[in-house]
Design an enzyme around this catalytic site. Structure first.
Site, PDB file in Angstrom:
ATOM      1  N   ASP A  71      25.278 -20.430  30.913  1.00 23.46           N
ATOM      2  CA  ASP A  71      23.787 -20.494  30.235  1.00 23.46           C
ATOM      3  C   ASP A  71      23.454 -20.368  28.489  1.00 23.46           C
ATOM      4  O   ASP A  71      22.653 -19.208  28.834  1.00 23.46           O
ATOM      5  CB  ASP A  71      22.566 -20.146  31.606  1.00 23.46           C
ATOM      6  CG  ASP A  71      23.116 -18.940  31.395  1.00 23.46           C
ATOM      7  OD1 ASP A  71      24.047 -17.995  30.864  1.00 23.46           O
ATOM      8  OD2 ASP A  71      21.798 -17.810  32.155  1.00 23.46           O
ATOM      9  N   CYS A  72      24.304 -20.610  28.269  1.00 24.00           N
ATOM     10  CA  CYS A  72      24.670 -19.706  26.704  1.00 24.00           C
ATOM     11  C   CYS A  72      23.473 -20.647  25.654  1.00 24.00           C
ATOM     12  O   CYS A  72      23.597 -21.984  25.720  1.00 24.00           O
ATOM     13  CB  CYS A  72      26.158 -19.645  25.892  1.00 24.00           C
ATOM     14  SG  CYS A  72      26.015 -19.213  24.486  1.00 24.00           S
ATOM     15  N   GLY A  73      22.252 -19.552  25.410  1.00 29.58           N
ATOM     16  CA  GLY A  73      22.031 -20.558  24.184  1.00 29.58           C
ATOM     17  C   GLY A  73      21.969 -20.866  22.765  1.00 29.58           C
ATOM     18  O   GLY A  73      21.598 -21.202  22.118  1.00 29.58           O
TER      19      GLY A  73
END
Length: 334
Positions: A71-73
Site C-alpha cells: 500500500d505504498c504511496g
C-alpha cells in the site's frame, strides 16, 4: 489444486494486467500493508489456493513469493519488489514513482487494486514470473563488468599516449555529470514537482475553507507544548498504528503542511517547529522495515524478530527525539 487469476488495475491505477498461478514452490501471497493480511491479499490466496502471509510478522524467501501486496504511496516500496522481478500489487493509485521507478513495469506491477479487480483466468494466459524464466547463457546480454573485463583484456599491453588518456578522462567526467543531470531532472519531474503541487493544494484548501481556524483552536494548543508534542509522537509510533500511517509519508506531509501554516500565522510559536517535525515523523519508514530487511538479504527469522523490535523501539526514540529537538530549539529564534 492451484488456479490462475488475472489482476487488473483500478479506475485510477497503472500497469498490468497480471495473470498468475501458484506453483509448488512459488505459492505465497505476501501482504506488506501493516495491520495484518489485507482483504485483497486474502482474496488472491483464496482464489488461487496459495497461502497468504503477513510480511510484517513473517519473512518469506523471494523464491517462494508469487505476488506481493503493498500500500505504498509512491516511495521506495513501489519499486523494491519489481526490482526483484516479483509481481507487485499496489492498493493505492500510484504509477512509476519513487527512486526505483525505472524498475516498475506494466508486466510486473499493477496499482489501485481492489477485490473487484481480481478474476479467474485460463491457465494458458498465465505469465511466468521473470524470476523463474530461464535465460540461455548464449543469449543473455553481457553485464557491464563482463564488457569492461573484455575491453581491458583487448587493451592489455597497449600503451596509451597522454592525449588519449586525457581524452578518456575528460569523457568519463563529462559522462558522469551528464548522467547525474539527467537523473536529477527526472527525479525533479517525477517526485519533487508533484509534491510541491500537493503542498500548494493543501495550503489552498486550508486558506479557502476555513479549516485553518478549526486547526488553530484544536491542534494548536496540543502542538504548542512539549507534553503535547510527546503525546503526538507516541500516538504516531504505536506499533499497530505506525505501519498504517507510514505509507508514502502522507500523514506527515499533511500534518506538516497544517502545522507550517499555523506557525506562519503565529498560532504556534516558531521554536516548536523542530520538535513538531520529529513528533509527526515518528511513524515514517515503519512500513518499510520488512522491505529494508529483505533488501539486506536478512534471514526470515531475522525479519520476524527485527520488525517488531524496530517498531517498538520507535516508542522510545520518537518521544526522545522530540525532547532533544526541543532542547536544541531553545534560543534558536530569539
Amino acid at each position: 489444486m492451484y488456479k490462475a487469476i488475472t489482476i487488473t488495475r483500478g479506475s485510477a491505477g497503472w500497469g498490468g494486467p497480471l495473470t498468475m498461478k501458484p506453483t509448488e514452490k512459488r505459492n505465497k501471497v505476501v501482504s506488506v500493508t501493516g495491520g495484518g493480511i489485507h482483504p485483497v491479499a486474502a482474496k488472491i490466496a483464496e482464489m488461487t489456493g496459495a497461502t497468504a502471509i503477513d510480511g510484517f510478522s513473517t519473512g518469506v524467501p523471494d523464491d517462494e513469493i508469487m505476488v506481493v501486496v503493498i500500500d505504498c504511496g509512491g516511495t521506495a516500496r513501489c519499486g523494491v519488489y519489481p526490482k526483484k522481478k516479483l509481481f507487485t500489487v499496489n492498493l493505492t493509485a500510484v504509477g512509476q514513482s519513487g527512486p526505483l521507478a525505472k524498475f516498475i513495469t506494466e508486466d510486473l506491477y499493477v496499482s489501485d487494486v481492489t477485490e473487484n479487480c481480481i478474476s479467474y483466468a485460463d491457465d494458458s494466459e498465465v505469465t511466468v514470473s521473470k524470476v523463474e524464466q530461464p535465460e540461455s547463457a548464449e543469449k543473455a546480454p553481457k553485464t557491464k563488468a563482463q564488457a569492461r573485463a573484455e575491453l581491458e583484456q583487448m587493451n592489455a599491453g597497449k600503451k596509451k599516449n597522454i592525449i588519449t588518456r586525457m581524452g578518456i578522462g575528460v569523457g568519463a567526467v563529462v559522462n558522469k555529470f551528464y548522467q547525474a543531470g539527467r537523473e536529477t531532472i527526472d527525479m525533479t519531474i517525477k517526485n519533487i514537482l508533484p509534491f510541491m503541487a500537493f503542498v500548494s493544494m493543501i495550503l489552498g484548501i486550508i486558506q479557502a475553507s476555513g479549516i485553518g481556524d478549526v486547526i488553530a483552536n484544536t491542534i494548536s494548543p496540543i502542538a504548542s507544548t512539549l507534553p503535547g508534542m510527546i503525546v503526538i509522537s507516541i500516538v504516531c509510533a504505536l506499533p499497530f498504528l505506525s505501519p498504517i500511517l507510514g505509507p508514502g509519508a502522507v500523514i506527515a506531509q499533511v500534518v506538516g503542511s497544517l502545522l507550517g501554516v499555523q506557525i506562519g500565522l503565529g498560532n504556534i510559536p516558531p521554536q516548536y517547529a523542530l520538535p513538531a517535525l520529529f513528533a509527526i515523523d515518528a511513524q515514517v519508514g515503519a512500513d518499510f522495515v520488512p522491505v529494508g530487511l529483505s533488501l539486506g538479504e536478512a534471514e526470515p527469522e531475522t525479519i520476524e524478530l527485527g520488525v517488531p523490535a524496530v517498531l517498538y523501539s520507535r516508542l522510545i526514540t520518537g518521544p526522545l527525539a522530540v525532547v532533544i529537538a526541543y532542547v536544541f530549539s531553545i534560543g534558536l529564534y530569539a
